[in-house]
Design an enzyme around this catalytic site. Structure first.
Site, PDB file in Angstrom:
ATOM      1  N   LYS A 165      14.145   0.305  -6.173  1.00  0.00           N
ATOM      2  CA  LYS A 165      12.846   0.636  -5.580  1.00  0.00           C
ATOM      3  C   LYS A 165      12.360  -0.554  -4.765  1.00  0.00           C
ATOM      4  CE  LYS A 165       7.978   1.320  -6.852  1.00  0.00           C
ATOM      5  NZ  LYS A 165       7.012   1.371  -7.978  1.00  0.00           N
ATOM      6  N   ASP A 225       2.327  -1.989  -2.334  1.00  0.00           N
ATOM      7  CA  ASP A 225       1.851  -0.712  -2.873  1.00  0.00           C
ATOM      8  C   ASP A 225       0.341  -0.720  -3.031  1.00  0.00           C
ATOM      9  OD1 ASP A 225       1.573   1.748  -4.022  1.00  0.00           O
ATOM     10  OD2 ASP A 225       2.261   1.118  -6.006  1.00  0.00           O
ATOM     11  N   LYS A 270      -5.371   2.232  -5.343  1.00  0.00           N
ATOM     12  CA  LYS A 270      -5.544   1.469  -6.575  1.00  0.00           C
ATOM     13  C   LYS A 270      -6.930   0.824  -6.601  1.00  0.00           C
ATOM     14  CE  LYS A 270      -0.662   0.105  -6.952  1.00  0.00           C
ATOM     15  NZ  LYS A 270      -0.327   0.693  -8.255  1.00  0.00           N
ATOM     16  N   ASP A 296       6.258  -4.987  -5.889  1.00  0.00           N
ATOM     17  CA  ASP A 296       6.746  -3.634  -6.158  1.00  0.00           C
ATOM     18  C   ASP A 296       8.104  -3.357  -5.523  1.00  0.00           C
ATOM     19  OD1 ASP A 296       6.141  -1.454  -7.716  1.00  0.00           O
ATOM     20  OD2 ASP A 296       5.170  -0.332  -6.110  1.00  0.00           O
ATOM     21  N   ASP A 318       0.142   7.350  -5.757  1.00  0.00           N
ATOM     22  CA  ASP A 318       0.493   6.072  -6.379  1.00  0.00           C
ATOM     23  C   ASP A 318       1.706   6.211  -7.296  1.00  0.00           C
ATOM     24  OD1 ASP A 318       0.226   3.357  -6.796  1.00  0.00           O
ATOM     25  OD2 ASP A 318      -1.175   3.574  -8.462  1.00  0.00           O
ATOM     26  N   ARG A 334       9.081   6.838  -7.562  1.00  0.00           N
ATOM     27  CA  ARG A 334      10.024   7.901  -7.943  1.00  0.00           C
ATOM     28  C   ARG A 334      10.410   8.756  -6.739  1.00  0.00           C
ATOM     29  NH1 ARG A 334       5.836  10.048 -12.305  1.00  0.00           N
ATOM     30  NH2 ARG A 334       5.493   7.790 -12.272  1.00  0.00           N
TER      31      ARG A 334
END
Length: 512
Positions: free
Chosen positions: A274, A279, A286, A297, A356, A360
């Site tokens: 990843k 992010d 966030k 991230d 967020d 995945r």
């Protein structure tokens, strides 16, 4: 990178700026560890007593500096704690040695040369001390100490340079195992530190395009094939997950494939990382206090990149393919919105309930693509969920897999190399919580067990019959507290050593 040598000189005769010795915690006070006999002799056999008088106990990581006596060629002796004395006929644990060497190296920032006279009973101990010293000497100073252009006479405070040279005493330079041990340690530590550098680099300088350029340059230097898919290729290829995450940013996404091959390899591993270079959470922004460290991230992609390069440098007899799923998750008029449906590279549709939960999505596309090569196993690495940090803390990563034996092997490997990990389940009943009335699957399920839900989501994109494991390194990838052992503040290089050892075990056929 700190220079590393094996020295035949004795502790009493080697010239250096500091001499590191080990001290253990005995029942009646500190005990001088093996390797420091000549140093103890220079103190007339009273080194333990001197340390005791200074308050040293021998506890793990404890640092005590004292002036060297006239019989030594160094000005300073640094005693580092090794913890309790091992049971009879046992040696100090490798991770204890690794942490002690790291703590000593950190304490010697600003020093040119240090000799390490720690217990080195075998090649494994040589590897541990060498790795610990090289990892502990790490410092990220690229953005410090520059000229102040407003007041030209003033400059930023120049940070202390890392320990420049480490000489290991007690090892055997002509012994093939000892020589191989430090050569391996130098390669692995260098690549862990590369991963740390990438994680620590500010996100305005490490965009997806910039990360791809770094990976491409390193690949070409090390005989690794590289392929970079830009936003046009991703859009044309139907990579809806990666594009869905990255399209909200001016810095558009990339998918990088790194391919290391060995002519005699019998197995192939695929590592998928990843790589969210920043992010913000996207439209599901966030809250304040949760985004200041989100440059980390991309730590999974950094670990994958570093591991492939290490495999190439070590010449491992295994094929290793690395996939870096790189994107920046930002809110804008073009960003994916909660409620949007993305069509993934696999053809599966995903309803995005929370932007967020973006890691995945990029991993889903990369896992499908990696599966097309039909590798013997796929391992993905990601700072995926806060739920895993809640479950395991900030020093332990979780391991999920579709194969219990493979999960156990990775856990054992991680513990062997000193990376704390724990096997986690993939409960089938949690899959239903990601059912969507609109798409094939939603990118969110129940909150409780969220780390496991994320693993179940990823499993949907792994090719049928392919052994797969998922490492959620959200906790240990970025260390916000005070440094400890060989772990610095900031990026840690988590999972690199585990992936490299997995590749080594696969190459030799010694995997579970």
């Amino acid at each position: 990178m700190t220079a590393l040598t094996l020295s035949t000189a004795g502790a009493a005769t080697l010239r250096a700026d500091a001499l590191v010795v080990g001290v253990a915690k005995g029942p009646k006070g500190p005990i001088v560890a093996a390797g420091a006999e000549a140093v103890d002799k220079a103190y007339d056999g009273k080194l333990a007593g001197v340390l005791d008088a200074l308050g040293a106990s021998g506890a793990e990581g404890e640092i005590t500096k004292l002036p060297a006596p006239a019989g030594l060629k160094v000005p300073v002796v640094l005693a580092v704690g090794l913890g309790s004395v091992p049971e009879k006929d046992e040696s100090f644990d490798e991770e204890v040695l690794r942490r002690a060497a790291g703590a000593a190296a950190r304490a010697l920032h600003g020093t040119k040369k240090a000799a390490f006279a720690l217990p080195l009973e075998d090649a494994s101990a040589v590897t541990a001390v060498a790795e610990g010293a090289l990892l502990g000497a790490y410092a990220f100073t690229a953005y410090q100490g520059g000229e102040n252009k407003v007041r030209k006479e003033a400059k930023g405070a120049a940070p202390k340079a890392p320990l420049a040279e480490v000489a290991l005493l007690g090892a055997k330079p002509r012994d093939k195992e000892h020589k191989a041990a430090i050569e391996r340690a130098a390669v692995v530590a260098a690549e862990v530190n590369v991963a740390r550098d990438l994680v620590n680099t500010p996100p305005n300088d490490l965009t997806p395009e910039a990360f791809a350029a770094v990976a491409s340059a390193a690949a070409k230097e090390n005989g690794i094939k590289v392929q970079v898919l830009d936003e046009k290729a991703l859009l044309k290829g139907g990579y809806g997950g990666i594009m869905g995450v990255g399209k909200g940013s001016e810095n558009l996404p990339r998918l990088v494939k790194l391919t290391y091959t060995h002519p005699k390899a019998e197995k192939t591993l695929a590592f998928v990382g990843k790589g969210i270079t920043y992010d913000s959470g996207g439209i599901s922004l966030k809250p304040a206090g949760h985004n200041e460290t989100m440059k980390c991230d991309m730590a999974g992609a950094a670990a994958v990149f570093a591991s492939v390069v290490a495999a190439a440098k070590l010449g491992l007899r295994v094929n290793v393919t690395g996939w870096l799923a790189l994107a920046e998750n930002m809110p804008s008029g073009s960003a994916t919105k909660p409620g949007d449906v993305l069509r993934m590279y696999s053809g599966k549709t995903v309803e995005v309930l929370n932007t967020d939960a973006e890691g995945r999505l990029v991993l889903g596309d990369a896992l499908t693509k990696a599966s097309e090569d039909n590798p013997d196993a796929i391992v993905d690495v990601a700072t995926l969920t806060g739920a895993m940090v809640l479950a395991l803390g900030d020093r332990t990563f979780g391991i999920m897999s579709n194969d219990d034996a493979f999960r156990t092997s990775i856990h054992e490997i991680a513990e062997e190399v000193g990376e704390s990990s724990w096997p986690m389940p993939l409960p089938a009943e949690l899959r239903k919580t990601m059912d969507s009335p609109t798409a094939d699957i939603a990118n969110m399920g129940v909150r409780m067990g969220g780390g496991l839900v994320a693993g179940l989501f990823l499993q949907e994109f792994v090719g049928e019959g392919i052994t797969w494991a998922h490492l959620d390194i959200a906790g240990p990838a970025f260390h916000e507290g005070a440094p400890h052992g060989y772990t610095p503040k900031g990026g840690t290089g988590s999972a690199v050593r585990t992936l490299v050892r997995l590749a080594e075990r696969t190459a030799t056929g010694d995997l579970g």
